[in-house]
Design a protein around this motif. Structure first.
Motif, mmCIF file in Angstrom:
data_model
loop_
_atom_site.group_PDB
_atom_site.id
_atom_site.type_symbol
_atom_site.label_atom_id
_atom_site.label_comp_id
_atom_site.label_asym_id
_atom_site.label_seq_id
_atom_site.Cartn_x
_atom_site.Cartn_y
_atom_site.Cartn_z
ATOM 1 N N ALA A 153 0.849 -1.189 0.000
ATOM 2 C CA ALA A 153 0.000 0.000 0.000
ATOM 3 C C ALA A 153 0.884 1.238 0.000
ATOM 4 O O ALA A 153 1.956 1.248 0.626
ATOM 5 C CB ALA A 153 -0.927 0.020 1.214
ATOM 6 N N GLU A 155 0.804 5.347 0.835
ATOM 7 C CA GLU A 155 0.016 6.316 1.600
ATOM 8 C C GLU A 155 0.647 7.695 1.551
ATOM 9 O O GLU A 155 1.853 7.835 1.319
ATOM 10 C CB GLU A 155 -0.087 5.866 3.066
ATOM 11 N N VAL A 161 -4.800 6.167 2.063
ATOM 12 C CA VAL A 161 -4.321 5.120 1.167
ATOM 13 C C VAL A 161 -4.495 5.604 -0.274
ATOM 14 O O VAL A 161 -5.612 5.727 -0.779
ATOM 15 C CB VAL A 161 -5.085 3.799 1.389
ATOM 16 N N TYR A 164 -2.925 0.623 -3.811
ATOM 17 C CA TYR A 164 -2.669 -0.655 -3.146
ATOM 18 C C TYR A 164 -2.584 -1.739 -4.211
ATOM 19 O O TYR A 164 -3.125 -1.613 -5.305
ATOM 20 C CB TYR A 164 -3.772 -0.971 -2.140
ATOM 21 N N ILE A 172 -3.989 -10.159 2.978
ATOM 22 C CA ILE A 172 -3.959 -8.908 3.730
ATOM 23 C C ILE A 172 -4.734 -9.111 5.027
ATOM 24 O O ILE A 172 -5.473 -10.087 5.166
ATOM 25 C CB ILE A 172 -4.556 -7.727 2.935
ATOM 26 N N ARG A 176 -5.360 -3.509 6.827
ATOM 27 C CA ARG A 176 -5.218 -3.091 5.431
ATOM 28 C C ARG A 176 -6.583 -3.007 4.758
ATOM 29 O O ARG A 176 -6.864 -2.063 4.003
ATOM 30 C CB ARG A 176 -4.313 -4.080 4.681
ATOM 31 N N VAL A 185 -5.848 4.863 6.917
ATOM 32 C CA VAL A 185 -5.479 3.860 7.915
ATOM 33 C C VAL A 185 -6.268 4.124 9.195
ATOM 34 O O VAL A 185 -6.292 5.258 9.685
ATOM 35 C CB VAL A 185 -3.968 3.916 8.199
ATOM 36 N N ARG A 216 4.932 -5.655 8.954
ATOM 37 C CA ARG A 216 5.076 -4.855 7.744
ATOM 38 C C ARG A 216 6.495 -4.322 7.606
ATOM 39 O O ARG A 216 7.131 -3.974 8.612
ATOM 40 C CB ARG A 216 4.104 -3.669 7.778
ATOM 41 N N TRP A 232 4.119 0.550 2.382
ATOM 42 C CA TRP A 232 4.038 -0.527 3.364
ATOM 43 C C TRP A 232 3.816 -1.865 2.669
ATOM 44 O O TRP A 232 2.919 -1.990 1.845
ATOM 45 C CB TRP A 232 2.891 -0.270 4.338
ATOM 46 N N ILE A 234 3.178 -5.988 3.390
ATOM 47 C CA ILE A 234 2.771 -6.967 4.399
ATOM 48 C C ILE A 234 3.539 -8.275 4.221
ATOM 49 O O ILE A 234 3.661 -8.783 3.107
ATOM 50 C CB ILE A 234 1.264 -7.241 4.296
#
Length: 529
Positions: A153, A155, A161, A164, A172, A176, A185, A216, A232, A234
């Motif tokens: 993602a 941001e 956001v 993504y 996810i 998320r 977020v 993350r 970010w 994951i």
């Protein structure tokens, strides 16, 4: 890739991903331009939609596709798994309108919010010209996710956001998912520390908070040393690739001009929108043109809604007011309520083309306040001014909305949304309390005589009076509230009658005011500014 707040169907499909929507039929290909989403029910007329994305909430007949095309819709979205999907696809081919299928687990409101968020990102970037578009950020997120093996993602600094990844099979978590659906977020006690750690570092850093979610790997996006946002990734069932930090660093460099361009355009568009809304609320400038820019008719009745947080009882911060406005605008748009929404002087306002007493307006506003509470924390409330005959009279409705919000952030608040026309008594009491704030009358006789007796003898006559007055002098009802026998309360009242004249109606009125205004004073409620 975009024009006048639209995106191509290709960008729409690639950005939202197959977990949200898939294509059943694209007669004009992936380059067809699609605009604002519209939620459509079976009992509504098909009006001019001008390139809209029609979200059909019922099981449609094939004839709907032809009528949607005639009304100007670019694409129609139906629920996946319909029994007449083949017939619908054939009808869409014949009508020349795209047919898409929404994922079974995605609500129409969530899909609307996703499309609205995508348009909000892409359109401002297009207004600036140049090569960097928000759609490119979705492509970048997918490229990075594919290389490192984890969902990505991107941001901005407000934790919105922007884009993504939609790579199939990459897991996810709820954090998320909430961020994607809410465009921001969700608030969490660990946010400040975790984001600060990312922004302090020149390299990718690991984040293991909040503990209940997946870890993350994150990196700051900078241009000329100035932070613009974050990326970010994951880590789910499998570890990220060994070069994940290097890939994120490359992605941050690629994303920087995109974020700078989007940030500049979004800030410029938001400042203009909020400034124009402020003019409407103050009644200055070319009111007719301003109203038209928000999709309002200058001569139609409008109502002003003011939204703020209960705890502060004053203007809130711009970031919170802006995000609250985004959620409110999306909610009103989803129900085709025409509105001018934005942040003015640190408070969220909406000028809506709906009567103040309309149940739908109250329900949508209350539901959105619940979302704002969940995203930003606190207890958010809304005040609704009276409906006025035209936009030129919006300043009067705005003043009333502020007054209603003041009540909703005080001791007389009931529920989340308050209408000015329902709050006259509470407003009178608040104004009386404000005007008498330094007056000794509030603490004087007749109430002081009873209070002094309580202090000397350990009685609780003031509380008994308060309950008796609230019960409209009904002794049995007040006694039940006090868990007393009615005769016991009658005895107390006789004793109090020896101190003050309870049979005097003026004394009763003054007692009631002293007690009520004392509650306001004890609560610390002020003017609400």
């Amino acid at each position: 890739m975009s024009a006048q707040g639209r995106v191509t169907l290709g960008v729409l499909l690639d950005s939202l991903g197959p977990e949200a929507v898939t294509a059943l039929c694209l007669p004009s290909g992936r380059q067809a331009m699609v605009g604002a989403p519209v939620i459509y029910g079976s009992d509504e007329p098909l009006t001019a939609f001008d390139g809209a994305l029609l979200l059909v909430t019922v099981n449609p007949e094939p004839s709907l596709l032809e009528r949607a095309a005639e009304a100007g819709a670019t694409a129609v979205v139906v629920r996946a798994g319909l029994g007449n999907a083949v017939a619908l696809t054939e009808a869409a081919e014949g009508a020349g309108v795209a047919l898409l299928a929404a994922a079974p687990g995605l609500s129409w409101g969530q899909l609307y919010a996703l499309v609205d968020a995508l348009l909000a990102l892409v359109a401002p970037a297009a207004d600036l010209g140049g090569g960097a578009q928000a759609g490119d950020l979705f492509a970048l997120a997918n490229q990075v996710a594919a290389r490192i093996g984890g969902a990505v993602a991107i941001e901005d600094l407000a934790m919105r956001v922007l884009a993504y990844s939609t790579i199939g099979g990459q897991r996810i978590d709820e954090l998320r998912r909430e961020g994607i659906l809410g465009r921001r977020v969700p608030e969490h006690p660990t946010n400040t520390e975790e984001y600060a750690a990312v922004l302090r570092s020149d390299q990718a850093v690991w984040s293991f908070e909040p503990r209940e979610y997946l870890p993350r790997l994150a990196i700051a996006v900078r241009a000329r040393g100035e932070a613009l946002g974050t990326i970010w990734a994951i880590q789910a069932d499998e570890p990220l690739t060994p070069d994940a930090a290097t890939v994120l660093a490359e992605a941050a460099g690629t994303a920087a001009p995109h974020l700078a361009r989007i940030s500049l355009a979004a800030d410029k568009a938001r400042r203009s929108r909020d400034e124009w809304l402020g003019w409407l609320l103050r009644g200055v400038g070319p009111v007719g043109e301003l109203a038209a820019s928000f999709g309002l008719h200058p001569e139609e009745p409008v109502t002003v809604v003011a939204v703020g947080a209960w705890e502060v009882r004053r203007r809130t911060d711009v970031f919170a007011a802006t995000h609250a406005g985004d959620l409110l605008r999306t909610a009103y748009n989803a129900y085709r309520i025409r509105a001018a929404v934005g942040a003015v002087d640190g408070r969220t306002y909406a000028v809506v083309a709906v009567e103040a007493g309309t149940p739908l307006l109250r329900r949508i506003t209350a539901d959105t306040l619940g979302q704002i509470n969940g995203r930003l924390g606190g207890r958010w409330r809304a005040g609704v001014g009276r409906t006025v005959a035209s936009v030129t009279q919006a300043p009067a409705s705005a003043r009333q909305a502020d007054e209603a919000l003041r009540v909703m952030c005080g001791p007389f608040a009931g529920g989340e949304v308050g209408l000015h026309e329902e709050l006259a008594a509470a407003l009178f009491l608040l104004d009386a309390a404000a005007s008498m704030r330094t007056s000794p009358v509030l603490l004087g006789e007749p109430l002081s005589l009873v209070a002094e007796h309580d202090a000397r003898h350990g009685t609780d006559y003031v509380h008994s009076l308060r309950v008796w007055l609230a019960a409209h002098y009904d002794v049995p009802r007040a006694a039940e509230t006090l868990s007393l026998h009615p005769n016991t309360l009658r005895y107390r009242l006789r004793r109090i009658g020896e101190l003050i004249s309870l049979d005097d109606p003026d004394v009763r009125i003054v007692l009631g005011l002293q007690l009520r205004l004392g509650e306001i004073r004890a609560s610390g409620t002020n003017s609400g500014e």
